[in-house]
Design an enzyme around this catalytic site. Structure first.
Site, short mmCIF file in Angstrom:
data_model
loop_
_atom_site.label_atom_id
_atom_site.label_comp_id
_atom_site.label_asym_id
_atom_site.label_seq_id
_atom_site.Cartn_x
_atom_site.Cartn_y
_atom_site.Cartn_z
N TYR A 136 0.86 -1.18 0.00
CA TYR A 136 0.00 0.00 0.00
C TYR A 136 0.89 1.23 0.00
O TYR A 136 1.57 1.52 0.98
CB TYR A 136 -0.91 -0.04 1.23
CG TYR A 136 -1.96 1.04 1.32
CD1 TYR A 136 -2.14 2.00 0.34
CD2 TYR A 136 -2.80 1.09 2.43
CE1 TYR A 136 -3.11 2.97 0.45
CE2 TYR A 136 -3.80 2.06 2.55
CZ TYR A 136 -3.94 3.00 1.56
OH TYR A 136 -4.90 3.97 1.67
N LYS A 164 -1.09 -1.08 -4.17
CA LYS A 164 -2.25 -0.20 -4.08
C LYS A 164 -1.71 1.22 -4.26
O LYS A 164 -1.07 1.78 -3.37
CB LYS A 164 -2.97 -0.35 -2.74
CG LYS A 164 -4.18 0.58 -2.60
CD LYS A 164 -4.84 0.42 -1.24
CE LYS A 164 -5.98 1.42 -1.07
NZ LYS A 164 -6.59 1.36 0.29
N VAL A 206 -8.99 -0.60 -5.64
CA VAL A 206 -9.31 -0.84 -4.24
C VAL A 206 -10.25 0.29 -3.82
O VAL A 206 -9.82 1.44 -3.66
CB VAL A 206 -8.05 -0.87 -3.36
CG1 VAL A 206 -8.44 -1.03 -1.89
CG2 VAL A 206 -7.13 -2.01 -3.79
#
Length: 303
Positions: A136, A164, A206
């Site tokens: 992330y 992400k 996401v």
């Protein structure tokens, strides 16, 4: 279950009862709505899932429940956001025991690690588990950027497969593709620019507002990937005022309120967060109500 890191992956909110315990009935209702809409996986215990307030036992309950409820229809990922490498490794190993299919990893919490420390943190966790890993990258909120040079070292581990992408710089999708080709799957983590990043080559999204509007989110993804850009844009333009609720410090309260309006959640949050009140609540409700009142008829798109 193998994760393709392609498609829509909701970062699910954690539902609580008025007594501040897990509301598994409402959580399950929302999870089923996501699966019915055609999402490609779910992420448990992310920032939107109030990760910092969840106990380890609650994470275990949520993962085991999600795995059982989904019944192999979609993969289930656990988010890990810890300040201690030791605790992060512990949770990665437990996630495998609990039945999770993969992990999403944030950089160290509460300490601004440098290049060497950040890479070591991620590699130590990923190296302790066979589970697939998505990094992330959100320097806006978490103050540590996972640079291209860091990813050069991270891709040495085969199970680090995705990122992400939440830098809020659409150009970073192209930078990652130019450097790594198909080695890393890129999933947009910022609702407001997801369509743009999908068009630039991101493989997935996401999502946050997907918690309240799963079918519309999936429709945009499928239309964009099918090259039906005008149709995707039409839904996106309707969606944008709602998507902007995702980029506010109170995104948890805002998105939970949207879930309430559409019948897929409750407003209960865990302290130090507090439920919305007064003018702020009415202003957010108005945005949500306007969106619901003008909701597109998706059957017209036959996506």
């Amino acid at each position: 279950m193998r994760i393709d890191f392609t498609g829509v992956f909701p970062a699910l909110t954690t539902k609580f009862t008025p007594q501040d315990t897990l509301d598994l009935a409402m959580f399950g209702l929302n999870l089923e709505a996501q699966i019915d809409a055609g999402v490609n996986g779910v992420i448990i215990g992310g920032s939107l899932g109030e990760a910092s307030t969840l106990t380890l036992a609650e994470k275990e309950t949520l993962i085991k429940y999600s795995v059982e409820k989904s019944g192999g229809r979609i993969p289930v990922l656990l988010n890990i956001a810890e300040g201690s490498t030791r605790e992060a490794v512990k949770q990665a190993r437990l996630a495998e025991e609990w039945g999770a299919d993969g992990l999403m990893l944030l950089p160290p919490m509460r300490y601004k690690s440098d290049h060497r420390e950040t890479v070591t943190f991620f590699k130590t966790i990923a190296g302790a588990t066979p589970l697939q890993v998505m990094i992330y990258n959100n320097p806006v909120d978490y103050k540590i950027e996972v640079t291209l040079e860091m990813f050069e070292e991270l891709v040495e581990l085969a199970n680090i497969e995705a990122v992400k992408e939440s830098t809020r710089d659409v150009s970073n999708v192209t930078r990652l593709i130019n450097r790594f080709g198909s080695r890393l799957k890129i999933l947009c983590g910022v609702d407001t620019i997801a369509l743009e990043e999908l068009l630039m080559g991101a493989s997935g999204w996401v999502g946050g507002l997907v918690g309240a509007f799963p079918a519309e989110t999936v429709a945009i993804y499928k239309l964009a990937k099918a090259g039906r850009i005008e149709e995707a844009l039409e839904i996106h333009r309707w969606f944008l005022p709602l998507l902007e609720l995702d980029i506010h410090p109170k995104l948890v309260q805002y998105i939970k309120l949207a879930e309430v309006v559409v019948g897929l959640g409750t407003e209960h949050v865990r302290a130090p967060r507090l439920p919305l009140t007064g003018k702020e609540r009415e202003d957010i409700l108005e945005v949500i109500r306007q969106g619901v009142a003008s909701r597109p008829v998706l059957t017209e798109y036959a996506y």
